[in-house]
Scaffold this active site. Structure first.
Site, short mmCIF file in Angstrom:
data_model
loop_
_atom_site.label_atom_id
_atom_site.label_comp_id
_atom_site.label_asym_id
_atom_site.label_seq_id
_atom_site.Cartn_x
_atom_site.Cartn_y
_atom_site.Cartn_z
N TYR A 36 -94.18 -74.97 -12.82
CA TYR A 36 -93.45 -74.30 -11.72
C TYR A 36 -94.05 -73.68 -10.01
CZ TYR A 36 -89.77 -72.43 -9.19
OH TYR A 36 -89.64 -71.02 -7.84
N PRO A 89 -91.47 -63.51 -1.41
CA PRO A 89 -89.86 -63.84 -1.57
C PRO A 89 -90.80 -65.08 -2.96
CG PRO A 89 -90.56 -64.13 0.31
CD PRO A 89 -91.00 -63.37 0.26
N THR A 90 -90.57 -64.60 -4.63
CA THR A 90 -90.45 -65.52 -5.19
C THR A 90 -89.41 -66.18 -5.55
OG1 THR A 90 -92.05 -64.37 -6.84
CG2 THR A 90 -92.77 -65.83 -5.42
N SER A 118 -86.14 -62.51 -3.12
CA SER A 118 -86.36 -63.97 -3.01
C SER A 118 -83.85 -63.89 -2.80
CB SER A 118 -86.70 -64.58 -4.10
OG SER A 118 -85.98 -65.77 -4.60
N GLN A 140 -85.08 -62.12 1.26
CA GLN A 140 -85.11 -63.53 2.07
C GLN A 140 -84.12 -64.39 2.23
OE1 GLN A 140 -86.02 -66.26 -0.45
NE2 GLN A 140 -85.42 -67.23 1.39
N TYR A 142 -82.41 -68.01 3.24
CA TYR A 142 -81.87 -69.43 3.35
C TYR A 142 -80.66 -69.45 4.08
CZ TYR A 142 -85.67 -71.04 0.42
OH TYR A 142 -87.34 -70.72 -0.62
N THR A 168 -86.40 -67.65 5.71
CA THR A 168 -87.34 -69.10 6.20
C THR A 168 -86.59 -69.99 6.53
OG1 THR A 168 -87.62 -67.27 3.90
CG2 THR A 168 -88.05 -70.29 3.51
N ARG A 177 -92.78 -81.23 -4.61
CA ARG A 177 -94.16 -80.28 -6.17
C ARG A 177 -93.91 -81.38 -7.29
NH1 ARG A 177 -90.39 -75.70 -5.11
NH2 ARG A 177 -90.66 -75.91 -2.16
N LYS A 241 -89.89 -66.13 8.74
CA LYS A 241 -90.90 -66.29 7.52
C LYS A 241 -91.47 -68.29 7.62
CE LYS A 241 -92.52 -66.69 2.23
NZ LYS A 241 -92.21 -67.68 2.49
N HIS A 265 -95.45 -72.20 2.56
CA HIS A 265 -94.98 -71.33 1.42
C HIS A 265 -95.56 -71.49 0.15
CE1 HIS A 265 -90.39 -71.99 0.72
NE2 HIS A 265 -90.52 -71.84 -0.32
N VAL A 299 -103.96 -64.79 -0.93
CA VAL A 299 -104.49 -63.58 -1.26
C VAL A 299 -104.69 -63.25 -2.64
CG1 VAL A 299 -104.02 -60.85 -1.20
CG2 VAL A 299 -103.74 -62.50 1.26
N GLY A 319 -97.46 -63.82 -3.97
CA GLY A 319 -96.09 -64.24 -4.55
C GLY A 319 -96.71 -64.76 -5.84
#
Length: 370
Positions: A36, A89-90, A118, A140, A142, A168, A177, A241, A265, A299, A319
Site C-alpha cells: 500500500y 500528507p500520507t 492527511s 490536507q 479532499y 489535493t 494501484r 497540491k 501524488h 526526496v 511522504g
C-alpha cells in the site's frame, strides 16, 4: 536483535541513510501494508522517475566560501522551520506504528518543521493537535460529494489551530494501484479513518469500500470555482497540491491561493506524468515569487533537498520516508529520518559553498545536464 516479517532475527543495523529505513520497513511491515505505501499507479513509471530525475541533475559547487557555520533555517507561510523539509500528507500511519499520526505530530514538533496532516488519518485531527500542542500543522483536504463533510472538517481544524488548508486536486478518481487490487487492500478492523468516525456507518453500498471510506465519496466535479467556495468558508491560507504545469500554476495565482505543492501524488495517480523535480522549474518561472512553491515526491537525500531548493522550491515534503521512520521506531524513528536529512542537507550546502538557505539558487544547477 530484530525480527523480520519472515520471522528471522538479525542484529540491530545502524541507520545511516533513508534507504536503511526503507529496507527495515519492507522487512517488518505486512506485505499488504508495504505494498500500500510503496504503490504507484499502473506501471509505476512516474513513481520511479520521481527518484531517478534527481540523479540526472548535477550541482555546480562553489569553493573557499567560509562554510564554518551553515544555517538551514527557512520559513513557510511566514513561520520559521528548522530546515526546508516537512511531512507530506500520507494516510493510515497506524498501519506503520501503533500511535500513528500522534507519533508523527510529536516528531515534527520536536524537530520544528511542518506536518501536513492527511484527511485519511487513523487518528483524529483533535488527537493529533493534543499530542503536539505546539506543533506547526497544515491540514490536507479532499472535497467530497457531500460538501457538508468538507465544511465540517475545515471548521474543526481551524478551531484547533491548524495554520493552512492543503487542497489535493489530483484525485477526482483514485489511480489504479495494481498491488492494492491484488491484495484487496482494506484497513484492518481495529483501524478507521478517524476524522469521519460515525459518519459512514451506513453500509458501504454496492460500490463497496475504498481506502477506509465508501467508494465514490470524493467529488469528481471539483473545479477552480471550488477554490472560491473554500475561500468563502475559511480565513486559512489555501495551498493547492497536485499542480504539474505552468498553465495551472498561473490559474492558481489568479484564484488567490497562497501556495502550490508541485506533486504527482507520489506517482500514485496518473502514470506517465513528469517527475516533480522536472516540473518544478516551469512552475517557479511562471509564479515569479507571487506565491510560495513547494514540492513533494522522490526526496531521499539532503542533496535532493538542495537541488529542489536551488530550482525554486521554498520547502520539500517527504511522504514514504516518514512512514518508514514510523515503522522503525515510531516518533524516535521519524525524528531520526528528519535528523539524517537535515545533517545531509547541511553537509551538501557546505560542500556547495552555501552558508544559508538564501544563498541557494539556480547558479548551483548545471543546466546542460538536465
Amino acid at each position: 536483535m530484530t525480527t523480520t516479517r519472515e520471522g528471522t532475527c538479525r542484529a540491530e543495523m545502524a541507520m545511516v541513510c533513508l534507504t536503511d529505513f526503507e529496507e527495515y520497513a519492507k522487512e517488518h511491515l505486512s506485505k499488504a501494508t508495504w505494498d500500500y505505501y510503496a504503490a504507484g499507479a499502473d506501471e509505476c513509471c512516474t513513481r520511479d522517475d520521481n527518484l531517478l530525475a534527481y540523479k540526472r541533475i548535477r550541482l555546480r559547487p562553489r569553493i573557499l566560501r567560509d562554510v564554518s557555520v551553515c544555517d538551514t533555517r527557512t520559513t513557510v507561510q511566514g513561520t520559521e522551520i528548522s530546515f526546508p523539509v516537512g511531512i507530506a500528507p500520507t494516510a493510515f500511519h497506524c498501519l506503520a506504528w501503533h500511535e500513528g499520526e500522534m507519533a508523527t505530530a510529536r516528531a515534527t514538533e520536536a524537530v520544528n518543521t511542518c506536518y501536513i496532516t492527511s484527511t485519511y488519518s487513523t487518528c483524529s485531527v483533535e488527537e493529533i493537535a493534543a499530542a503536539a500542542p505546539n506543533g506547526y500543522r497544515w491540514f490536507q483536504l479532499y472535497v467530497y460529494r457531500d460538501r457538508k463533510l468538507s465544511e465540517s472538517i475545515i471548521h474543526r481544524v481551524e478551531a484547533l489551530g491548524y495554520k493552512a488548508l492543503v487542497l489535493t486536486v489530483d484525485v477526482p478518481y483514485t489511480g489504479k494501484r495494481r498491488n492494492d487490487i491484488r491484495n484487496q487492500f482494506k484497513l484492518p478492523p481495529h483501524l478507521k479513518v478517524k476524522n469521519f468516525d460515525g459518519v459512514f456507518q451506513e453500509a458501504a453500498g454496492p460500490a463497496g469500500e475504498e481506502y477506509g471510506v465508501p467508494a465514490n465519496t470524493l467529488d469528481p466535479s471539483i473545479s477552480w470555482k471550488d477554490v472560491y467556495w473554500l475561500q468563502s468558508l475559511t480565513r486559512l491560507p489555501i495551498i493547492i497540491k497536485g499542480i504539474l504545469t505552468k498553465e495551472d500554476a498561473e490559474l492558481a495565482v489568479e484564484h488567490g491561493v497562497q501556495g502550490i505543492i508541485v506533486s504527482n501524488h507520489g506517482g500514485r495517480q496518473l502514470d506517465g506524468g513528469p517527475a516533480t523535480i522536472d516540473a518544478l522549474s516551469e512552475i517557479v518561472d511562471t509564479v515569479q515569487g507571487r506565491i510560495e512553491v513547494y514540492l513533494d515526491g522522490g526526496v531521499r537525500t539532503g542533496s535532493d533537498v538542495l537541488k529542489a531548493v536551488a530550482l525554486g522550491a521554498k520547502c520539500v515534503f517527504i511522504g514514504r520516508p516518514a512512514v518508514w521512520g514510523l515503522a522503525y521506531k515510531g516518533e524516535e524513528g521519524l525524528k531520526e529520518v528528519l535528523h539524517i536529512l537535515n545533517d545531509e542537507f547541511r553537509l551538501s550546502m557546505a560542500l556547495s559553498g552555501c552558508r544559508n538557505v538564501a544563498e541557494i539558487n539556480r547558479n548551483l544547477i548545471q543546466f546542460s545536464k538536465l
